[in-house]
Design a protein around this motif. Structure first.
Motif, PDB file in Angstrom:
ATOM      1  N   HIS A  23       0.807  -1.141  -0.070  1.00  0.00           N
ATOM      2  CA  HIS A  23       0.093   0.001   0.121  1.00  0.00           C
ATOM      3  C   HIS A  23       1.002   1.182   0.118  1.00  0.00           C
ATOM      4  N   LEU A  24       0.639   2.041  -0.900  1.00  0.00           N
ATOM      5  CA  LEU A  24       1.287   3.336  -1.032  1.00  0.00           C
ATOM      6  C   LEU A  24       0.633   4.252  -0.264  1.00  0.00           C
ATOM      7  N   HIS A  25       1.194   4.918   0.877  1.00  0.00           N
ATOM      8  CA  HIS A  25       0.435   5.824   1.554  1.00  0.00           C
ATOM      9  C   HIS A  25       0.652   7.223   0.725  1.00  0.00           C
ATOM     10  N   LEU A  26      -0.608   7.782   0.499  1.00  0.00           N
ATOM     11  CA  LEU A  26      -0.829   9.243  -0.402  1.00  0.00           C
ATOM     12  C   LEU A  26      -1.396  10.250   0.702  1.00  0.00           C
ATOM     13  N   SER A  27      -0.457  11.396   0.550  1.00  0.00           N
ATOM     14  CA  SER A  27      -0.751  12.477   1.254  1.00  0.00           C
ATOM     15  C   SER A  27      -1.106  13.631   0.181  1.00  0.00           C
ATOM     16  N   LEU A  28      -2.014  14.506   0.668  1.00  0.00           N
ATOM     17  CA  LEU A  28      -2.107  15.681  -0.040  1.00  0.00           C
ATOM     18  C   LEU A  28      -1.178  16.648   0.892  1.00  0.00           C
ATOM     19  N   PHE A  29      -0.218  17.389  -0.023  1.00  0.00           N
ATOM     20  CA  PHE A  29       0.819  18.418   0.747  1.00  0.00           C
ATOM     21  C   PHE A  29       0.601  19.663   0.203  1.00  0.00           C
ATOM     22  N   ALA A  30       0.895  20.664   1.329  1.00  0.00           N
ATOM     23  CA  ALA A  30       1.110  21.899   0.988  1.00  0.00           C
ATOM     24  C   ALA A  30      -0.083  22.735   0.266  1.00  0.00           C
ATOM     25  N   TRP A  31      -1.236  21.995   0.816  1.00  0.00           N
ATOM     26  CA  TRP A  31      -2.613  22.546   0.099  1.00  0.00           C
ATOM     27  C   TRP A  31      -2.909  23.890   1.143  1.00  0.00           C
ATOM     28  N   ASN A  32      -2.345  24.053   2.122  1.00  0.00           N
ATOM     29  CA  ASN A  32      -2.819  25.154   3.210  1.00  0.00           C
ATOM     30  C   ASN A  32      -1.969  26.513   2.905  1.00  0.00           C
ATOM     31  N   VAL A  33      -0.954  26.635   1.744  1.00  0.00           N
ATOM     32  CA  VAL A  33      -0.343  27.822   1.758  1.00  0.00           C
ATOM     33  C   VAL A  33      -0.743  28.281   0.226  1.00  0.00           C
ATOM     34  N   SER A  34      -0.297  29.535  -0.223  1.00  0.00           N
ATOM     35  CA  SER A  34      -0.930  29.834  -1.524  1.00  0.00           C
ATOM     36  C   SER A  34       0.286  29.346  -2.438  1.00  0.00           C
ATOM     37  N   ARG A  49      -8.048  28.275  -8.593  1.00  0.00           N
ATOM     38  CA  ARG A  49      -7.461  27.039  -8.707  1.00  0.00           C
ATOM     39  C   ARG A  49      -6.267  26.738  -8.414  1.00  0.00           C
ATOM     40  N   HIS A  50      -5.263  27.756  -8.778  1.00  0.00           N
ATOM     41  CA  HIS A  50      -4.013  27.413  -8.932  1.00  0.00           C
ATOM     42  C   HIS A  50      -2.984  28.072  -7.768  1.00  0.00           C
ATOM     43  N   ARG A  51      -3.719  29.144  -7.309  1.00  0.00           N
ATOM     44  CA  ARG A  51      -2.960  30.011  -6.303  1.00  0.00           C
ATOM     45  C   ARG A  51      -3.675  30.011  -4.891  1.00  0.00           C
ATOM     46  N   ASP A  52      -4.893  30.347  -4.913  1.00  0.00           N
ATOM     47  CA  ASP A  52      -5.788  30.401  -3.572  1.00  0.00           C
ATOM     48  C   ASP A  52      -6.544  29.306  -3.230  1.00  0.00           C
ATOM     49  N   PHE A  53      -6.113  28.261  -3.653  1.00  0.00           N
ATOM     50  CA  PHE A  53      -6.799  26.879  -3.264  1.00  0.00           C
ATOM     51  C   PHE A  53      -6.842  26.922  -1.701  1.00  0.00           C
ATOM     52  N   TRP A  54      -5.892  27.225  -0.897  1.00  0.00           N
ATOM     53  CA  TRP A  54      -5.606  27.356   0.639  1.00  0.00           C
ATOM     54  C   TRP A  54      -6.918  27.910   1.119  1.00  0.00           C
ATOM     55  N   LYS A  55      -7.855  28.915   0.454  1.00  0.00           N
ATOM     56  CA  LYS A  55      -8.783  29.646   1.232  1.00  0.00           C
ATOM     57  C   LYS A  55      -9.768  28.555   1.745  1.00  0.00           C
ATOM     58  N   TRP A  56     -10.442  28.572   2.921  1.00  0.00           N
ATOM     59  CA  TRP A  56     -11.145  27.499   3.510  1.00  0.00           C
ATOM     60  C   TRP A  56     -12.130  26.983   2.539  1.00  0.00           C
ATOM     61  N   PRO A  57     -12.893  27.862   1.893  1.00  0.00           N
ATOM     62  CA  PRO A  57     -14.093  27.265   1.034  1.00  0.00           C
ATOM     63  C   PRO A  57     -13.460  26.369   0.134  1.00  0.00           C
ATOM     64  N   ASN A  58     -12.280  26.870  -0.373  1.00  0.00           N
ATOM     65  CA  ASN A  58     -11.647  25.854  -1.518  1.00  0.00           C
ATOM     66  C   ASN A  58     -11.142  24.588  -0.746  1.00  0.00           C
ATOM     67  N   ALA A  59     -10.245  24.890   0.153  1.00  0.00           N
ATOM     68  CA  ALA A  59      -9.508  23.816   0.851  1.00  0.00           C
ATOM     69  C   ALA A  59     -10.563  22.832   1.504  1.00  0.00           C
ATOM     70  N   SER A  60     -11.614  23.021   1.968  1.00  0.00           N
ATOM     71  CA  SER A  60     -12.232  22.214   2.634  1.00  0.00           C
ATOM     72  C   SER A  60     -12.674  21.264   1.863  1.00  0.00           C
ATOM     73  N   LYS A  61     -13.226  21.675   0.344  1.00  0.00           N
ATOM     74  CA  LYS A  61     -13.554  20.848  -0.757  1.00  0.00           C
ATOM     75  C   LYS A  61     -12.384  19.872  -1.025  1.00  0.00           C
ATOM     76  N   LEU A  62     -11.218  20.327  -1.185  1.00  0.00           N
ATOM     77  CA  LEU A  62     -10.067  19.352  -1.366  1.00  0.00           C
ATOM     78  C   LEU A  62      -9.947  18.341  -0.273  1.00  0.00           C
ATOM     79  N   ILE A  63      -9.935  18.741   0.892  1.00  0.00           N
ATOM     80  CA  ILE A  63      -9.796  17.630   2.023  1.00  0.00           C
ATOM     81  C   ILE A  63     -10.722  16.784   1.779  1.00  0.00           C
ATOM     82  N   ARG A  64     -11.905  16.959   1.567  1.00  0.00           N
ATOM     83  CA  ARG A  64     -13.061  16.126   1.621  1.00  0.00           C
ATOM     84  C   ARG A  64     -12.774  15.036   0.450  1.00  0.00           C
ATOM     85  N   ALA A  65     -12.445  15.799  -0.624  1.00  0.00           N
ATOM     86  CA  ALA A  65     -12.257  15.119  -2.038  1.00  0.00           C
ATOM     87  C   ALA A  65     -11.183  14.102  -1.913  1.00  0.00           C
ATOM     88  N   ILE A  66      -9.946  14.340  -1.185  1.00  0.00           N
ATOM     89  CA  ILE A  66      -9.117  13.422  -1.109  1.00  0.00           C
ATOM     90  C   ILE A  66      -9.401  12.098  -0.239  1.00  0.00           C
TER      91      ILE A  66
END
Length: 410
Positions: A23-34, A49-66
């Protein structure tokens, strides 16, 4: 109780479980900084999409998506100051405690891995309490990435002159780590009289929910750093000199041997920068565009503030941290700031991370090759995190599972 030791190796109750076979352990990294690891003006093509994904309305979707996609954890990048440039590289982001707590609240399964800097006179009791509470909120999913900070600008922000010598920085990390482990696990108040930290009758409640304690992570490359990490931490982020698979295999063997000398085990981890498309040719088009748009101003600032200066002329400039980096005309006339084209582009596209560029099949092949070389965890940072997570879910993870390298975890 009096602290039984001030330095590691120290594992009250043993180490956390580190591996799952095949099993390859996969992490989403550096999602919390611009911009994450992207020092390219290509991020300005779609700022949201490419710079401001760290903002919580965007980031929360990324975290749930992973979590939905089958990733194993999220790993935050610890930042106190960014690198500017036209992109404002890493200039904004969510802190280690807020990002971890919010991520825990919107997920149920993935590991919640935070990052702390331990050299800024912050008490172990303060950090132990924050992390015990985050671990409680997450239901025991916490991991902590320990960084022995070396950025002089950040020391100045905390009112300190720094960085200290490497020996002192890792001595501080060693004491901090021992103190955290004691506070997370001890049923009794703790007296701790170290060279760098003192606590009397210190205790946190709730104690850590994770058993036997939260996972500890470190990124180290020097012998001093590796000595600390193999004595005290559970997962080690490494790089190879030539960024080749054989280099990772050699480094993994060295680290496993060092840990074994202390009766410990470690998981080898790699930071990876991912750009994938339907074909290798299309991926090359995307990466060439990004290379042409590298944010020179941001790279210049990174070079003057980091501890990884490779050029003597840049080093002389960096010694005056608050001065004007442009005072060195020779470096400024060089299109690659005195570090060479390859290194310059590697910083601009991934901050020196292993490059996962190519088609879905190519990405899967590269991940498997690194896994077979001894890398167990992959911290993935995407140029386009939203699309990258979808691509992993729909294309790469099915290939890994078909080949027997990624289990579907409950």
């Amino acid at each position: 109780m009096k602290a039984p030791t001030l330095r590691g190796p120290f594992d009250p109750g043993g180490q956390p479980s580190l591996t799952i076979d095949n099993h390859l352990h996969l992490s989403l990294f550096a999602w919390n900084v611009s911009s994450g690891l992207s020092a390219s003006k290509a991020v300005l093509s779609d700022v949201e999409r490419h710079r401001d994904f760290w903002k919580w309305p965007n980031a929360s979707k990324l975290i749930r998506a992973i979590e939905d996609a089958g990733f194993d954890s999220q790993l935050q990048y610890g930042m106190w100051s960014g690198y500017g440039g036209e992109t404002g590289w890493n200039d904004a982001g969510l802190d280690f405690a807020t990002a971890a707590t919010a991520s825990a609240a919107v997920t149920e399964r993935i590991g919640i891995y935070s990052t702390i800097h331990v050299g800024y006179n912050v008490s172990p009791l303060f950090l132990a309490k924050l992390f015990s509470d985050i671990d409680h909120v997450s239901g025991g999913r916490l991991g902590v990435n320990v960084v022995a900070g070396q950025n002089a600008v950040d020391y100045a922000q905390f009112g300190l002159v720094g960085p200290p010598t490497q020996e002192i920085r890792y001595a501080i990390a060693d004491e901090m780590t021992t103190a955290l482990k004691l506070l997370w696990t001890s049923d009794e108040p703790v007296d701790f009289e170290g060279e760098h930290f003192q606590m009397y009758g210190a205790q946190v409640n709730p104690r850590a929910t994770s058993r036997p304690r939260p996972l500890l992570i470190c990124a180290a490359s020097s012998d001093i750093g590796l000595d600390y990490a193999t004595r005290q931490c559970d997962a080690l982020f490494v790089t190879a000199d030539d960024n080749a698979v054989a280099g990772y295999q050699k480094k993994a063997a060295k680290i496993h041997a060092m840990a074994a000398e202390h009766g410990r085990q470690v998981r080898i981890a790699a930071m990876c920068y991912v750009v994938m498309e339907e074909s290798d040719a299309k991926a090359r088009e995307t990466t060439e565009w990004m290379r042409r748009e590298i944010d020179r101003g941001a790279i210049e600032t990174w070079l003057t503030r980091s501890g990884h200066i490779l050029n003597s002329e840049v080093q002389r400039v960096s010694e005056g941290v608050f001065g004007d980096a442009r005072a060195s005309s020779g470096v400024m006339e060089d299109p690659y700031l005195g570090i060479g084209k390859e290194h310059y582009e590697s910083l601009g596209m991934g901050m020196g991370a292993y490059k996962l560029f190519g088609s879905y099949e190519s990405i899967a092949d590269q991940l498997i090759a690194l896994y077979e070389a001894g890398v167990g965890q992959f911290a993935l940072s995407f140029f386009d995190p939203q699309r990258g997570i979808q691509q992993m879910r729909d294309h790469v993870l099915p290939i890994l599972r078909e080949r027997g390298y990624n289990r579907i975890l409950a």
